[in-house]
Write a protein that holds these residues in place. Structure first.
Motif, PDB file in Angstrom:
ATOM      1  N   LEU B  74       0.791  -1.053   0.107  1.00 11.98           N
ATOM      2  CA  LEU B  74       0.019   0.034   0.067  1.00 11.98           C
ATOM      3  C   LEU B  74       0.784   1.293  -0.244  1.00 11.98           C
ATOM      4  O   LEU B  74       0.482   2.078  -0.611  1.00 11.98           O
ATOM      5  N   ALA B  78       1.449   4.657  -2.742  1.00 14.43           N
ATOM      6  CA  ALA B  78       0.990   5.801  -2.180  1.00 14.43           C
ATOM      7  C   ALA B  78       1.064   6.900  -3.218  1.00 14.43           C
ATOM      8  O   ALA B  78       1.913   6.820  -4.179  1.00 14.43           O
ATOM      9  N   TRP B 157     -10.593   1.469 -11.378  1.00 13.99           N
ATOM     10  CA  TRP B 157     -10.089   2.485 -10.809  1.00 13.99           C
ATOM     11  C   TRP B 157     -10.984   3.636 -11.230  1.00 13.99           C
ATOM     12  O   TRP B 157     -11.369   4.524 -10.369  1.00 13.99           O
ATOM     13  N   THR B 166     -13.330   7.514  -2.233  1.00 17.70           N
ATOM     14  CA  THR B 166     -11.977   8.086  -2.072  1.00 17.70           C
ATOM     15  C   THR B 166     -10.966   6.952  -2.213  1.00 17.70           C
ATOM     16  O   THR B 166     -11.360   5.908  -2.736  1.00 17.70           O
ATOM     17  N   ARG B 167      -9.732   7.410  -2.518  1.00 18.33           N
ATOM     18  CA  ARG B 167      -8.705   6.353  -2.848  1.00 18.33           C
ATOM     19  C   ARG B 167      -8.552   5.200  -1.992  1.00 18.33           C
ATOM     20  O   ARG B 167      -8.729   4.162  -2.280  1.00 18.33           O
ATOM     21  N   ARG B 168      -8.912   5.404  -0.479  1.00 18.98           N
ATOM     22  CA  ARG B 168      -8.692   4.578   0.374  1.00 18.98           C
ATOM     23  C   ARG B 168      -9.581   3.373   0.172  1.00 18.98           C
ATOM     24  O   ARG B 168      -9.603   2.242   0.339  1.00 18.98           O
ATOM     25  N   LYS B 169     -11.016   4.050   0.143  1.00 20.29           N
ATOM     26  CA  LYS B 169     -12.037   3.188  -0.204  1.00 20.29           C
ATOM     27  C   LYS B 169     -12.137   2.273  -1.425  1.00 20.29           C
ATOM     28  O   LYS B 169     -12.589   1.183  -1.582  1.00 20.29           O
ATOM     29  N   THR B 170     -11.603   3.038  -2.539  1.00 15.67           N
ATOM     30  CA  THR B 170     -11.281   2.118  -3.772  1.00 15.67           C
ATOM     31  C   THR B 170     -10.528   1.073  -3.420  1.00 15.67           C
ATOM     32  O   THR B 170     -10.777   0.021  -3.985  1.00 15.67           O
ATOM     33  N   ILE B 171      -9.382   1.292  -2.827  1.00 16.97           N
ATOM     34  CA  ILE B 171      -8.433   0.028  -2.711  1.00 16.97           C
ATOM     35  C   ILE B 171      -9.171  -1.065  -1.767  1.00 16.97           C
ATOM     36  O   ILE B 171      -8.998  -2.245  -2.145  1.00 16.97           O
ATOM     37  N   PHE B 172      -9.735  -0.502  -0.648  1.00 19.63           N
ATOM     38  CA  PHE B 172     -10.123  -1.656   0.176  1.00 19.63           C
ATOM     39  C   PHE B 172     -11.483  -2.187  -0.102  1.00 19.63           C
ATOM     40  O   PHE B 172     -11.808  -3.497   0.074  1.00 19.63           O
TER      41      PHE B 172
END
Lengths: 245, 260
Positions: B74, B78, B157, B166-172
């Motif tokens: 992760l 970043a 993506w 958000t980027r974080r939610k996209t990833i998780f």
């Protein structure tokens, strides 16, 4: 129409490295209009539509959407994207989620809305795109046309003010193109502001209020479809339309 | 079901037969009257106890490596270069240095005892070995995770961005859940390698299976006749543990290929 346009672009410039993709685009779109952006491939259509929700940042110029300046380093991108929905050529549904989950995800996790209300809306939207009964299927089990209509419902679930469609029928078999276009048409007739990048000239002619033709990053022709298609003035526009019509 | 699977399945059965034959031969030998065998029988519980430590260490190191690997992966994607660059450097260093050297470093650099909340703990050797073994595996897990995330089409993506995730939610919520399947075979592969490397800890004095075997032999006056049967027994233990894992891994790998 003398009111303020919902979307106003002025002198928009965008390049990828040294390649200029958008070269001084001016454009006005009013609330409730359906606008088609046409033009040969590589003319910058898809880039243009992606600048509206800041998926493609621009280098110079101004994009105003309902009073929000998109070309602003302090832009709240997420707030903008909640108001501007987008549907892509390749559907891009989330393959690990069911149809219903695909539609519900963003309202639940982005807008933090009540689950029961979101589910009710999701089911209603699924009925709008005529896919009731497929709630628990996975995207991989659906046809391209069905997937694209789910993608439209997924975007609508955020209750946007504007919908962007980026060549949404280009990857579909001919018989599926119709069902997707019917859905978009119904949406436009219901008053949604729709902006389409498309090669479907018949659709543009029938449904669009206004058509912009792009070539080489510039607007070469713009006007209501009946005028633009029957009496193009720009030689590049004439050439392009002669090829495809 | 189809021809792709028929061949490996037959091969699996054939291998199974060979292994079973071999095992029964070994079992027969094991219970024979040969002197070395009765010594082995007597010391087997002691050796098995050592082996249990190997399994425990490998599981703990893998858990640690998985957590650290995800974190490194992760960091590697970043948006800030100040997070990306050190993560990249750590991954490269840990992937491209000998495990034994890392293990030595971890054993020697880690303090002998820790003080926490007024208590003094002496840090057991196996714990330091777990950390030393986890470091190179973490770097490789990071690469697995990053590779799997990269294999998710960019449209995913884009779609998430378009929906204001958000980027974080996209990833998780969107990217990582799609990657797990692809990560399992290489992850299991690294577990096998890790488990097979746990005897390295013996060099540093941890009483795992090789250590306990050496103890057992020392207790029998280091009879050279014991060397072969005892070490063969240790090999057999590892083989019986790792072989099913690698068989399942290659099965999963094949399935993943044919699904595409």
């Amino acid at each position: 129409m003398h009111e303020e346009p919902l979307i106003r672009l002025r002198s928009v410039q965008k390049s990828y490295g040294t390649v200029k993709v958008l070269d001084g685009i001016n454009l006005d779109i009013f609330k409730g209009q359906t606008v088609c952006i046409i033009g040969p491939s590589g003319s910058g259509k898809s880039t243009l539509i992606r600048t509206f929700n800041a998926l493609a940042p621009i280098q110079a110029g101004s994009i105003k959407i309902g009073g929000t300046e998109v070309n602003d380093p302090h832009l709240d991108q997420l707030a903008l994207r909640k108001r501007v929905g987008i549907v892509f050529q390749q559907y891009n549904l989330f393959p690990h989620k069911t149809v219903l989950q695909n539609i519900m995800m963003a309202p639940l996790h982005v807008l933090h809305q009540n689950r029961a209300a979101v589910e009710k809306r999701a089911r209603r939207l699924l009925a709008t795109v005529r896919l009731s009964g497929l709630e628990n299927r996975y995207p991989g089990e659906l046809s391209g046309g069905q997937q694209q209509r789910v993608a439209i419902a997924r975007s609508l679930a955020m209750e946007p003010e504007v919908m962007l469609f980026d060549e949404v029928t280009a990857a579909l078999d001919p018989e599926m193109v119709r069902e997707v276009l019917v859905t978009i048409r119904e949406l436009a007739e219901a008053g949604m502001t729709c902006i389409l990048v498309t090669h479907e000239m018949a659709f543009a002619r029938e449904v669009a209020d206004y058509v912009y033709m792009l070539d080489d990053g510039r607007v070469v022709e713009a006007g209501p479809p009946e005028e633009l298609f029957s009496n193009p003035k720009n030689p590049r526009a004439k050439e392009f339309l002669a090829k495809i019509l | 079901m189809n021809n792709h699977e028929a061949v490996p399945r037959r091969q699996l059965i054939a291998t199974l037969i060979v292994v079973l034959t071999l095992c029964s031969a070994l079992l027969a030998l094991f219970f024979s009257d040969v002197g070395a065998m009765s010594t082995l029988r007597k010391w087997m519980p002691h050796i098995l106890k050592g082996f249990l430590l190997n399994i425990g260490m490998s599981a703990a190191a893998m858990a640690l490596a998985t957590g650290a690997g995800f974190l490194l992966a992760l960091m590697r994607i970043a948006r800030s270069a100040y997070i990306r660059a050190p993560a990249g450097l750590i991954i490269q260093i840990c992937r491209n240095t000998p495990w034994l050297v890392i293990l030595f470093a971890a054993m020697l650099l880690f303090p002998y005892d820790l003080e926490a909340a007024g208590y003094r703990f002496s840090v057991p050797g196996w714990f330091k070995a777990v950390i030393g073994l986890a470091i190179p595996v973490a770097a490789n897990v990071a690469d697995i995770v990053r590779g799997a995330m990269r294999s998710v089409p960019s449209g995913q993506w884009e779609a998430a961005e378009g929906l204001a995730f958000t980027r974080r939610k996209t990833i998780f919520l969107i990217i990582l859940p799609q990657c797990f399947k692809a990560m399992i075979p290489p992850w299991m592969n690294w577990y096998s390698i890790l488990a097979l490397s746990t005897p390295l800890a013996a060099i540093l004095g941890v009483q795992e299976v090789v250590g306990s075997t050496q103890q057992a032999m020392a207790a029998n006056n280091s009879d050279p006749g014991l060397l072969v049967p005892f070490y063969l027994f240790v090999m057999l233990l590892f083989f019986l543990y790792i072989w099913p894992i690698s068989a399942v891994t290659s099965r999963l790998e094949r399935r993943a290929v044919f699904k595409k």
